[in-house]
Design a protein around this motif. Structure first.
Motif, short mmCIF file in Angstrom:
data_model
loop_
_atom_site.label_atom_id
_atom_site.label_comp_id
_atom_site.label_asym_id
_atom_site.label_seq_id
_atom_site.Cartn_x
_atom_site.Cartn_y
_atom_site.Cartn_z
N LEU A 16 52.32 0.29 85.68
CA LEU A 16 51.38 -0.34 86.61
C LEU A 16 49.99 -0.44 86.00
CD1 LEU A 16 50.79 -1.54 89.40
CD2 LEU A 16 50.41 0.80 90.22
N ILE A 17 49.55 0.60 85.33
CA ILE A 17 48.25 0.58 84.66
C ILE A 17 48.23 -0.52 83.61
CG2 ILE A 17 46.73 1.83 83.08
CD1 ILE A 17 47.48 4.39 84.66
N SER A 18 49.27 -0.59 82.81
CA SER A 18 49.35 -1.61 81.77
C SER A 18 49.28 -3.01 82.37
CB SER A 18 50.63 -1.43 80.96
OG SER A 18 50.73 -2.41 79.97
N TYR A 19 50.05 -3.22 83.42
CA TYR A 19 50.06 -4.52 84.09
C TYR A 19 48.68 -4.85 84.66
CZ TYR A 19 51.21 -8.24 87.35
OH TYR A 19 51.22 -9.43 88.03
N SER A 20 48.04 -3.85 85.26
CA SER A 20 46.74 -4.09 85.89
C SER A 20 45.65 -4.40 84.86
CB SER A 20 46.32 -2.89 86.73
OG SER A 20 45.92 -1.81 85.92
N MET A 99 50.77 6.00 95.50
CA MET A 99 50.12 4.83 94.92
C MET A 99 51.16 3.78 94.53
SD MET A 99 47.64 4.59 91.59
CE MET A 99 46.25 5.32 92.42
N LEU A 100 52.23 4.22 93.89
CA LEU A 100 53.29 3.29 93.48
C LEU A 100 53.92 2.62 94.70
CD1 LEU A 100 54.93 5.44 90.69
CD2 LEU A 100 53.67 3.30 90.37
N THR A 101 54.13 3.39 95.75
CA THR A 101 54.69 2.83 96.97
C THR A 101 53.71 1.82 97.58
OG1 THR A 101 55.94 4.84 97.39
CG2 THR A 101 55.59 3.37 99.26
N TYR A 102 52.44 2.18 97.61
CA TYR A 102 51.41 1.29 98.16
C TYR A 102 51.36 -0.03 97.41
CZ TYR A 102 46.88 -0.51 99.60
OH TYR A 102 45.88 -1.30 100.07
N TYR A 103 51.43 0.04 96.10
CA TYR A 103 51.38 -1.18 95.29
C TYR A 103 52.76 -1.81 95.11
CZ TYR A 103 46.54 -0.11 94.55
OH TYR A 103 45.22 0.15 94.77
N ASN A 104 53.73 -1.25 95.85
CA ASN A 104 55.08 -1.84 95.93
C ASN A 104 55.75 -1.98 94.57
OD1 ASN A 104 57.26 -2.78 97.37
ND2 ASN A 104 56.60 -4.90 97.29
N VAL A 105 55.70 -0.93 93.82
CA VAL A 105 56.35 -0.96 92.51
C VAL A 105 57.28 0.25 92.36
CG1 VAL A 105 54.61 -2.30 91.32
CG2 VAL A 105 54.41 0.18 91.38
N GLU A 106 57.87 0.68 93.45
CA GLU A 106 58.73 1.84 93.34
C GLU A 106 60.09 1.50 92.75
OE1 GLU A 106 58.30 -0.04 96.16
OE2 GLU A 106 58.82 1.24 97.82
N ARG A 107 60.28 0.28 92.32
CA ARG A 107 61.54 -0.13 91.71
C ARG A 107 61.89 0.81 90.56
NH1 ARG A 107 57.37 -2.26 89.40
NH2 ARG A 107 57.42 -2.75 87.21
N ASN A 108 63.15 1.07 90.40
CA ASN A 108 63.68 1.89 89.30
C ASN A 108 63.10 3.30 89.23
OD1 ASN A 108 65.19 -0.35 88.41
ND2 ASN A 108 63.41 -1.13 87.31
N VAL A 109 62.45 3.79 90.27
CA VAL A 109 61.90 5.13 90.24
C VAL A 109 62.91 6.15 90.73
CG1 VAL A 109 60.07 6.63 91.12
CG2 VAL A 109 59.54 4.29 90.47
N ALA A 110 63.83 5.74 91.59
CA ALA A 110 64.78 6.70 92.18
C ALA A 110 65.74 7.24 91.15
CB ALA A 110 65.56 6.02 93.30
#
Length: 110
Positions: A16-20, A99-110
């Motif tokens: 997420l940091i890299s993308y941002s 934060m990851l949930t808020y920015y909706n990037v929880e994909r592949n975290v589980a």
């Protein structure tokens, strides 16, 4: 408390940091709020503002419980700086998971 593996949270946060930090202009307001959150967490800062054009970060950090001081940091590589602010303690991991949930990037975290 986190519900995901710490290594996955850290990996996704770095992604997420890299993308941002890319040149994606549609992400500007979200990018800045995320950068502020990471820096506020790391420095216990009261206020954070950016001058991206001049590579400056302005912080208001505590010097004791009632007083704050203004600090300006020069940051030539925002991605490396933000990544260096990542902490691995349980409280921080929980913060990053939210934060990851808020920015909706929880994909592949589980």
């Amino acid at each position: 408390m986190t519900t995901y593996k710490p290594s996955k949270i850290l990996k996704e946060l770095k992604t997420l940091i890299s993308y941002s930090c890319s040149n994606n202009t549609q992400f500007d307001s979200i990018k800045e709020s995320m950068h502020v959150a990471i820096i506020k967490k790391y420095f216990c800062a009261n206020k954070v503002s950016f001058d991206y054009k001049n590579s400056l970060i302005n912080l208001q950090i505590p010097i004791n419980q009632k007083e704050f001081t203004n600090v300006t940091l020069e940051c030539q590589d925002m991605e490396k700086f933000l990544t260096s602010c990542i902490q691995k303690d349980a409280t921080s991991l929980s913060f990053y998971q939210n934060m990851l949930t808020y920015y909706n990037v929880e994909r592949n975290v589980a």
